[in-house]
Design a protein around this motif. Sequence first.
Motif, PDB file in Angstrom:
ATOM      1  N   ILE A  36     -15.143  21.595 -32.779  1.00 52.89           N
ATOM      2  CA  ILE A  36     -14.748  20.510 -32.662  1.00 52.89           C
ATOM      3  C   ILE A  36     -15.461  19.210 -31.081  1.00 52.89           C
ATOM      4  CG2 ILE A  36     -12.270  19.355 -31.570  1.00 52.89           C
ATOM      5  CD1 ILE A  36     -10.774  21.438 -33.259  1.00 52.89           C
ATOM      6  N   SER A  37     -15.892  20.458 -30.012  1.00 54.99           N
ATOM      7  CA  SER A  37     -16.042  20.480 -28.799  1.00 54.99           C
ATOM      8  C   SER A  37     -17.890  19.591 -29.258  1.00 54.99           C
ATOM      9  CB  SER A  37     -16.626  21.076 -27.986  1.00 54.99           C
ATOM     10  OG  SER A  37     -15.749  21.718 -27.198  1.00 54.99           O
ATOM     11  N   THR A  38     -18.343  20.623 -30.514  1.00 53.39           N
ATOM     12  CA  THR A  38     -19.472  19.913 -30.274  1.00 53.39           C
ATOM     13  C   THR A  38     -19.912  18.372 -31.480  1.00 53.39           C
ATOM     14  OG1 THR A  38     -20.600  22.109 -31.133  1.00 53.39           O
ATOM     15  CG2 THR A  38     -21.940  20.006 -32.482  1.00 53.39           C
ATOM     16  N   LEU A  39     -18.466  18.251 -32.206  1.00 53.72           N
ATOM     17  CA  LEU A  39     -18.311  16.315 -32.621  1.00 53.72           C
ATOM     18  C   LEU A  39     -18.023  15.721 -31.733  1.00 53.72           C
ATOM     19  CD1 LEU A  39     -16.053  18.489 -36.199  1.00 53.72           C
ATOM     20  CD2 LEU A  39     -19.020  17.141 -35.813  1.00 53.72           C
ATOM     21  N   MET A  40     -17.640  16.084 -31.009  1.00 53.90           N
ATOM     22  CA  MET A  40     -16.890  15.179 -30.311  1.00 53.90           C
ATOM     23  C   MET A  40     -17.998  15.192 -29.217  1.00 53.90           C
ATOM     24  SD  MET A  40     -13.292  16.743 -28.833  1.00 53.90           S
ATOM     25  CE  MET A  40     -12.915  15.425 -27.764  1.00 53.90           C
ATOM     26  N   ALA A  41     -19.254  15.774 -28.640  1.00 58.61           N
ATOM     27  CA  ALA A  41     -19.989  15.441 -27.956  1.00 58.61           C
ATOM     28  C   ALA A  41     -20.665  14.257 -28.884  1.00 58.61           C
ATOM     29  CB  ALA A  41     -20.714  16.368 -28.200  1.00 58.61           C
ATOM     30  N   TYR A  42     -20.501  14.002 -30.184  1.00 54.53           N
ATOM     31  CA  TYR A  42     -21.097  12.710 -30.458  1.00 54.53           C
ATOM     32  C   TYR A  42     -20.550  11.531 -29.750  1.00 54.53           C
ATOM     33  CZ  TYR A  42     -24.141  15.450 -33.551  1.00 54.53           C
ATOM     34  OH  TYR A  42     -24.940  16.912 -34.154  1.00 54.53           O
ATOM     35  N   GLU A  43     -19.739  10.825 -30.280  1.00 59.53           N
ATOM     36  CA  GLU A  43     -18.849   9.731 -29.752  1.00 59.53           C
ATOM     37  C   GLU A  43     -18.614  10.149 -28.040  1.00 59.53           C
ATOM     38  OE1 GLU A  43     -16.742   6.853 -29.776  1.00 59.53           O
ATOM     39  OE2 GLU A  43     -17.276   7.394 -31.279  1.00 59.53           O
ATOM     40  N   VAL A  44     -18.767  10.914 -27.559  1.00 53.87           N
ATOM     41  CA  VAL A  44     -18.480  11.532 -25.750  1.00 53.87           C
ATOM     42  C   VAL A  44     -20.247  10.099 -25.125  1.00 53.87           C
ATOM     43  CG1 VAL A  44     -18.216  12.434 -23.887  1.00 53.87           C
ATOM     44  CG2 VAL A  44     -17.137  12.930 -25.905  1.00 53.87           C
ATOM     45  N   LEU A  45     -20.904  11.088 -25.938  1.00 56.10           N
ATOM     46  CA  LEU A  45     -22.256  10.775 -25.253  1.00 56.10           C
ATOM     47  C   LEU A  45     -22.973   9.345 -25.835  1.00 56.10           C
ATOM     48  CD1 LEU A  45     -23.446  14.290 -24.817  1.00 56.10           C
ATOM     49  CD2 LEU A  45     -22.482  12.635 -23.087  1.00 56.10           C
ATOM     50  N   HIS A  46     -22.082   8.468 -26.374  1.00 57.42           N
ATOM     51  CA  HIS A  46     -22.657   7.214 -27.667  1.00 57.42           C
ATOM     52  C   HIS A  46     -23.688   6.593 -26.563  1.00 57.42           C
ATOM     53  CE1 HIS A  46     -19.212   5.460 -26.214  1.00 57.42           C
ATOM     54  NE2 HIS A  46     -20.389   4.452 -25.941  1.00 57.42           N
ATOM     55  N   SER A 151     -20.190  10.899  -5.976  1.00 59.37           N
ATOM     56  CA  SER A 151     -21.186   9.384  -5.720  1.00 59.37           C
ATOM     57  C   SER A 151     -21.692   9.542  -7.149  1.00 59.37           C
ATOM     58  CB  SER A 151     -21.299   8.317  -5.224  1.00 59.37           C
ATOM     59  OG  SER A 151     -20.524   8.941  -3.878  1.00 59.37           O
ATOM     60  N   PRO A 152     -21.556  10.196  -8.329  1.00 58.90           N
ATOM     61  CA  PRO A 152     -22.348  10.680  -9.501  1.00 58.90           C
ATOM     62  C   PRO A 152     -22.972   9.300 -10.152  1.00 58.90           C
ATOM     63  CG  PRO A 152     -20.276  11.367 -10.089  1.00 58.90           C
ATOM     64  CD  PRO A 152     -20.366  11.115  -8.971  1.00 58.90           C
ATOM     65  N   ARG A 153     -23.313   9.131 -11.079  1.00 57.75           N
ATOM     66  CA  ARG A 153     -23.944   7.891 -11.905  1.00 57.75           C
ATOM     67  C   ARG A 153     -22.882   6.837 -12.519  1.00 57.75           C
ATOM     68  NH1 ARG A 153     -29.464   7.055 -14.855  1.00 57.75           N
ATOM     69  NH2 ARG A 153     -28.719   9.299 -15.882  1.00 57.75           N
ATOM     70  N   SER A 154     -22.315   7.902 -13.567  1.00 62.16           N
ATOM     71  CA  SER A 154     -20.859   7.996 -14.143  1.00 62.16           C
ATOM     72  C   SER A 154     -20.060   9.209 -14.332  1.00 62.16           C
ATOM     73  CB  SER A 154     -21.006   7.043 -15.532  1.00 62.16           C
ATOM     74  OG  SER A 154     -22.141   8.027 -16.397  1.00 62.16           O
ATOM     75  N   ILE A 155     -18.715   8.944 -14.702  1.00 61.31           N
ATOM     76  CA  ILE A 155     -17.752   9.898 -14.387  1.00 61.31           C
ATOM     77  C   ILE A 155     -16.980   9.995 -16.246  1.00 61.31           C
ATOM     78  CG2 ILE A 155     -16.373  11.207 -14.251  1.00 61.31           C
ATOM     79  CD1 ILE A 155     -16.623  11.292 -11.176  1.00 61.31           C
ATOM     80  N   LYS A 156     -17.003  10.909 -17.327  1.00 59.30           N
ATOM     81  CA  LYS A 156     -15.862  10.406 -18.193  1.00 59.30           C
ATOM     82  C   LYS A 156     -15.085  11.791 -18.253  1.00 59.30           C
ATOM     83  CE  LYS A 156     -19.520   8.584 -20.975  1.00 59.30           C
ATOM     84  NZ  LYS A 156     -20.455   7.989 -22.321  1.00 59.30           N
ATOM     85  N   PHE A 157     -13.564  12.039 -18.593  1.00 62.02           N
ATOM     86  CA  PHE A 157     -13.396  12.999 -18.949  1.00 62.02           C
ATOM     87  C   PHE A 157     -13.114  13.228 -20.595  1.00 62.02           C
ATOM     88  CE2 PHE A 157      -9.275  15.407 -19.124  1.00 62.02           C
ATOM     89  CZ  PHE A 157      -9.890  16.215 -17.968  1.00 62.02           C
ATOM     90  N   ASP A 176     -11.012   3.921 -13.199  1.00 58.18           N
ATOM     91  CA  ASP A 176     -12.378   3.427 -14.062  1.00 58.18           C
ATOM     92  C   ASP A 176     -12.924   4.639 -14.992  1.00 58.18           C
ATOM     93  OD1 ASP A 176     -11.967   5.316 -11.333  1.00 58.18           O
ATOM     94  OD2 ASP A 176     -14.741   5.277 -10.963  1.00 58.18           O
ATOM     95  N   VAL A 177     -12.365   6.029 -15.152  1.00 55.81           N
ATOM     96  CA  VAL A 177     -12.582   7.047 -15.565  1.00 55.81           C
ATOM     97  C   VAL A 177     -12.188   7.260 -16.977  1.00 55.81           C
ATOM     98  CG1 VAL A 177     -12.464   9.793 -15.994  1.00 55.81           C
ATOM     99  CG2 VAL A 177     -12.766   7.800 -13.802  1.00 55.81           C
ATOM    100  N   PRO A 178     -12.876   6.623 -18.196  1.00 59.57           N
ATOM    101  CA  PRO A 178     -12.514   6.863 -19.683  1.00 59.57           C
ATOM    102  C   PRO A 178     -12.368   8.599 -20.089  1.00 59.57           C
ATOM    103  CG  PRO A 178     -14.535   6.750 -19.238  1.00 59.57           C
ATOM    104  CD  PRO A 178     -14.635   6.445 -18.034  1.00 59.57           C
ATOM    105  N   ILE A 179     -11.497   8.516 -21.125  1.00 53.97           N
ATOM    106  CA  ILE A 179     -10.688  10.159 -21.657  1.00 53.97           C
ATOM    107  C   ILE A 179     -11.151   9.964 -22.982  1.00 53.97           C
ATOM    108  CG2 ILE A 179      -8.598  11.086 -21.682  1.00 53.97           C
ATOM    109  CD1 ILE A 179      -7.268   9.841 -19.301  1.00 53.97           C
ATOM    110  N   PHE A 180     -11.078  10.769 -22.832  1.00 52.92           N
ATOM    111  CA  PHE A 180     -12.268  11.030 -25.081  1.00 52.92           C
ATOM    112  C   PHE A 180     -10.976  12.315 -24.883  1.00 52.92           C
ATOM    113  CE2 PHE A 180     -15.399   9.219 -22.911  1.00 52.92           C
ATOM    114  CZ  PHE A 180     -16.020   8.046 -23.713  1.00 52.92           C
ATOM    115  N   THR A 181     -10.867  12.250 -26.059  1.00 51.83           N
ATOM    116  CA  THR A 181      -9.613  13.202 -26.787  1.00 51.83           C
ATOM    117  C   THR A 181      -9.260  13.278 -28.249  1.00 51.83           C
ATOM    118  OG1 THR A 181      -7.611  14.323 -26.513  1.00 51.83           O
ATOM    119  CG2 THR A 181      -7.514  12.130 -26.738  1.00 51.83           C
TER     120      THR A 181
END
Length: 209
Positions: A36-46, A151-157, A176-181
């Motif tokens: 599932i994590s591998t599949l989710m990575a495609y959307e998270v890192l789009h 101060s990272p360039r971006s953060i996602k959860f 400011d932090v988007p959530i992917f679930t």
Amino acid sequence: MDDVVLIDHPLVQHKLTLLRRKDTSTNDFRRLLNEISTLMAYEVLHDIPMHPITIETPLETMTANVIDGKKVVFASILRAGTGIVDGMLTVVPGARVGHIGLYRDPKTLIAVEYYFKMPGDLAERDVVVVDPMLATGHSAVAAVERIKEYSPRSIKFVCLLTCPQGIEALHSAHPDVPIFTAAVDRELDENGYIVPGIGDAGDRIFGTT
């Protein structure tokens, strides 16, 4: 539900259903979470940044795009976050990995930090914070707060499951932090567990009780 990305691809939802079952073995739980994590990575890192390089095909020279995986950091909230990191590293093996040790106080449900180790130069990197469950939101809020100190360039959860209370907690503290679930479940029970949920993700990954 602003800035909440529900990854509802049929393959993700099918595997999530199998993972939820109480009789799913530890081995199968780990395997399914990895997939599932591998599949989710495609959307998270789009929207991961790319840059052009020159390559030779069998027929000619061309310019093509590649990602800089070393600029991506998967920040794992211990201990269960490692189950998501392993799957995402399958598709971005060059990513750096950070760890945040947090435990939930059984009385207050507040997150207590005991370990923090991140790659250097976070200001030049995109950080993906991972934890299978976004329940009360205390661990997620604390983890993001610590990472923001650099101060990272971006953060996602990224989480496998969440609920309205967890979303509200994280977005109230860090809008400011988007959530992917992969799923937004009904609610929290009196013990702070997501229901219907999957139980304790860490215990199911590592075969503990």
